[in-house]
Design a protein around this motif. Sequence first.
Motif, mmCIF file in Angstrom:
data_model
loop_
_atom_site.group_PDB
_atom_site.id
_atom_site.type_symbol
_atom_site.label_atom_id
_atom_site.label_comp_id
_atom_site.label_asym_id
_atom_site.label_seq_id
_atom_site.Cartn_x
_atom_site.Cartn_y
_atom_site.Cartn_z
ATOM 1 N N TRP A 186 -2.019 70.980 -8.675
ATOM 2 C CA TRP A 186 -2.937 72.112 -9.192
ATOM 3 C C TRP A 186 -3.377 72.899 -8.174
ATOM 4 O O TRP A 186 -3.798 74.110 -8.424
ATOM 5 C CB TRP A 186 -3.987 71.341 -9.939
ATOM 6 C CG TRP A 186 -3.511 71.117 -11.277
ATOM 7 C CD1 TRP A 186 -2.280 71.348 -12.241
ATOM 8 C CD2 TRP A 186 -4.078 69.969 -12.309
ATOM 9 N NE1 TRP A 186 -2.480 70.651 -13.152
ATOM 10 C CE2 TRP A 186 -3.303 70.016 -13.390
ATOM 11 C CE3 TRP A 186 -5.311 69.069 -12.098
ATOM 12 C CZ2 TRP A 186 -3.765 68.945 -14.584
ATOM 13 C CZ3 TRP A 186 -5.345 68.123 -13.071
ATOM 14 C CH2 TRP A 186 -4.795 68.195 -14.173
ATOM 15 N N ASN A 187 -3.740 72.465 -6.978
ATOM 16 C CA ASN A 187 -4.460 73.259 -5.666
ATOM 17 C C ASN A 187 -3.329 74.118 -5.346
ATOM 18 O O ASN A 187 -3.761 75.176 -4.955
ATOM 19 C CB ASN A 187 -4.877 72.234 -4.898
ATOM 20 C CG ASN A 187 -6.141 71.600 -5.124
ATOM 21 O OD1 ASN A 187 -6.999 72.234 -5.624
ATOM 22 N ND2 ASN A 187 -6.515 70.268 -4.582
ATOM 23 N N HIS A 188 -2.009 73.920 -5.496
ATOM 24 C CA HIS A 188 -1.249 74.873 -5.026
ATOM 25 C C HIS A 188 -0.957 75.909 -5.995
ATOM 26 O O HIS A 188 -0.751 77.051 -5.693
ATOM 27 C CB HIS A 188 0.264 74.072 -4.918
ATOM 28 C CG HIS A 188 1.410 75.019 -4.803
ATOM 29 N ND1 HIS A 188 1.831 75.575 -3.612
ATOM 30 C CD2 HIS A 188 2.334 75.328 -5.815
ATOM 31 C CE1 HIS A 188 3.042 76.437 -3.843
ATOM 32 N NE2 HIS A 188 3.085 76.178 -5.031
ATOM 33 N N GLN A 189 -1.042 75.762 -7.170
ATOM 34 C CA GLN A 189 -1.035 76.646 -8.284
ATOM 35 C C GLN A 189 -2.267 77.466 -8.004
ATOM 36 O O GLN A 189 -2.113 78.724 -8.338
ATOM 37 C CB GLN A 189 -0.950 76.017 -9.637
ATOM 38 C CG GLN A 189 -0.714 76.667 -10.791
ATOM 39 C CD GLN A 189 -0.383 76.183 -12.013
ATOM 40 O OE1 GLN A 189 -0.893 74.765 -12.006
ATOM 41 N NE2 GLN A 189 -0.022 76.652 -13.206
ATOM 42 N N LEU A 190 -3.373 76.930 -7.812
ATOM 43 C CA LEU A 190 -4.544 77.769 -7.926
ATOM 44 C C LEU A 190 -4.848 78.430 -6.268
ATOM 45 O O LEU A 190 -5.654 79.404 -6.382
ATOM 46 C CB LEU A 190 -5.968 76.877 -7.892
ATOM 47 C CG LEU A 190 -6.224 76.097 -9.210
ATOM 48 C CD1 LEU A 190 -7.205 75.085 -8.898
ATOM 49 C CD2 LEU A 190 -6.842 77.277 -10.288
ATOM 50 N N ALA A 191 -3.943 78.394 -5.505
ATOM 51 C CA ALA A 191 -4.357 78.880 -3.915
ATOM 52 C C ALA A 191 -4.494 80.472 -4.180
ATOM 53 O O ALA A 191 -5.610 80.808 -3.412
ATOM 54 C CB ALA A 191 -3.043 78.197 -3.132
#
Length: 615
Positions: A297-302
Amino acid sequence: FAVWDEEHAAPRAHRADRVLARPETVALTGTHRFTDAIGRERTARPAFALLAERCEEWTPARVSAATWLDEDDLRAFYDLLGTHRRVAYYSWTGIGQHTNATQTERAVAVLYALTGACDRPGGNVWLAAPEANPLHGFDLLSEKQRAKALGLAELPLGPARRGWISARHFRRAVLDGTPYPVRALVAFGSNLVVTQAGSRANAEALRALDLQVHIDLFLNPTAATADYVLPANSPWEHEALRIGFEITQEAVEHIQLRQAMIPPVGLSRPDYAIAVDLACRLGLSDDFFGGSIDAGWNHQLAPTGLTVEQLRRSPGGVRVPRELVLEKHTRPAPGGGVRGFLTPTNRVELYSETLLDHGHDPLPTATDPLAALHPPGTDPDAYPLVLTTHKNGVFVHSSHRHVASLRRRSPEPTVDMHPDLAARRGLEEGQLALVATPGGDVTLRVRLDEDLHPSVVLAEFGWWEECPPLGRAATPAFGPGTANINAVLDDAAHDPVSGSVPLRAVACDVRPAPRTVGQWTMPRRFTVSALRHPTPDVLALSMTPCDGAGLPPVRPGQHVLVESASRPGLTRAYSVTEARPGSGVLGIAVKHVPGGEMSGHLHRRLAVGDTVWLR
């Protein structure tokens, strides 16, 4: 590309990713002759002229005959469309579920582009969503893996080029090994047996797999064919990330990590957790963030600058403002020129070279979907009506019919038809009808709708499930007694570009279903056979049908509408308290209501031997 410059009576080169110079001098009509760079005589026509010529074939009278719409109504619609610039195109109407889906969608899109309403106020505006890194893009796979998409060779422009496959191509791979054998399937939340045409064949293909794993909230006919069923939990039992919602610019700017509302029930898990764990066990841990959902999710949100932890601290969500620029196709593109549209030419393509290169008509073209209705060897006269199918808005596709609060709103599968058609077929409101296609028949409850064309019937899809609290039994997914409309539909005929299946235009006929014992739809006369008072203010009536026929089974909570034979027009509904089909006795209980006209009449006037009408 080239345009014809009317001012100089000569062709002029034009780059489609650049602003067209002196557009007022460009010809939209006519046939133009010129000599090319190597001395050959050439003839060319503008794409707009070719489109106009194609449209001339479709006079209002011809359109009226093809669509069954009144010619005056068509003229009024096009007068309205041609004089207004604030035009919105409402999609998801079902026109994509025909054998002519691609060309129909193209025609609508081209017409909409010609109104000039694209990405303008009052038209369809393309909203500016926050940027995010994709986690499920088909291009994340290698070219070799993407080439394995089932159906890609047959439909290179269809859904397979983005990783989607059809039930038809799935069955072919499992049963025939074409283009290669498929031996296993892991499916999340699907119901291939009921939601796709050819239910029996779909079930046969699923059973032929060496291994099938089904992940779902509830069992369904597809899960019944699986080797293993894993329990997924509901949205209220796990977190989920949503980057951008819908409808307005403010909504698409909203990012939320939805919180779990209750602990998971039993051993159920989020479907994404099952998928990630499976990937890690297959040795793909590095591609799945080491098995960490938060890391994914953090990769998606970056690109948004947000993290999962920030969203957890703001459970209502966070808004990431974005500038909404209208008419984006006219804006400068990086490196010069204009952004244009997401087409190979960067322009609205009235004439598609891509379709032409794949052997299809490059211009929007009309083909009669009814021409594909009758499979070879069938008698067209046996199926003179047109069946279209639709979702029931109370439920979600083929699920949730076991929920009593929803099932009360829509207790049975229905087929809608015009009263004139019903009369011609000997059918009445509420009667069971057989809807027959070349693939078989289903049993549905009749509803009358004067807005339908007298040659069209409208059937719900997705029915199979029981509802124990209401005494509603399950029905077979296919075969005798089925209410699943997909069981009698076929996907052999399909759109040559997209592979779309004709779910909205199927040859059919309707006729009364064999009546169950004692079933009735019109008022039926009963004789009062016994009266008693279980309590001073309650009258229990036992009644038998005057026609001597039997009684149908009665479900819990079912009621009858009572009309006194001596007081025509006075009716009330009462729950059935006694039902003995073998003895032909049906009973109700009537509580005396002070001042109540019907309850007072029955308590004071009714005697054994009197008759009443029941519906």
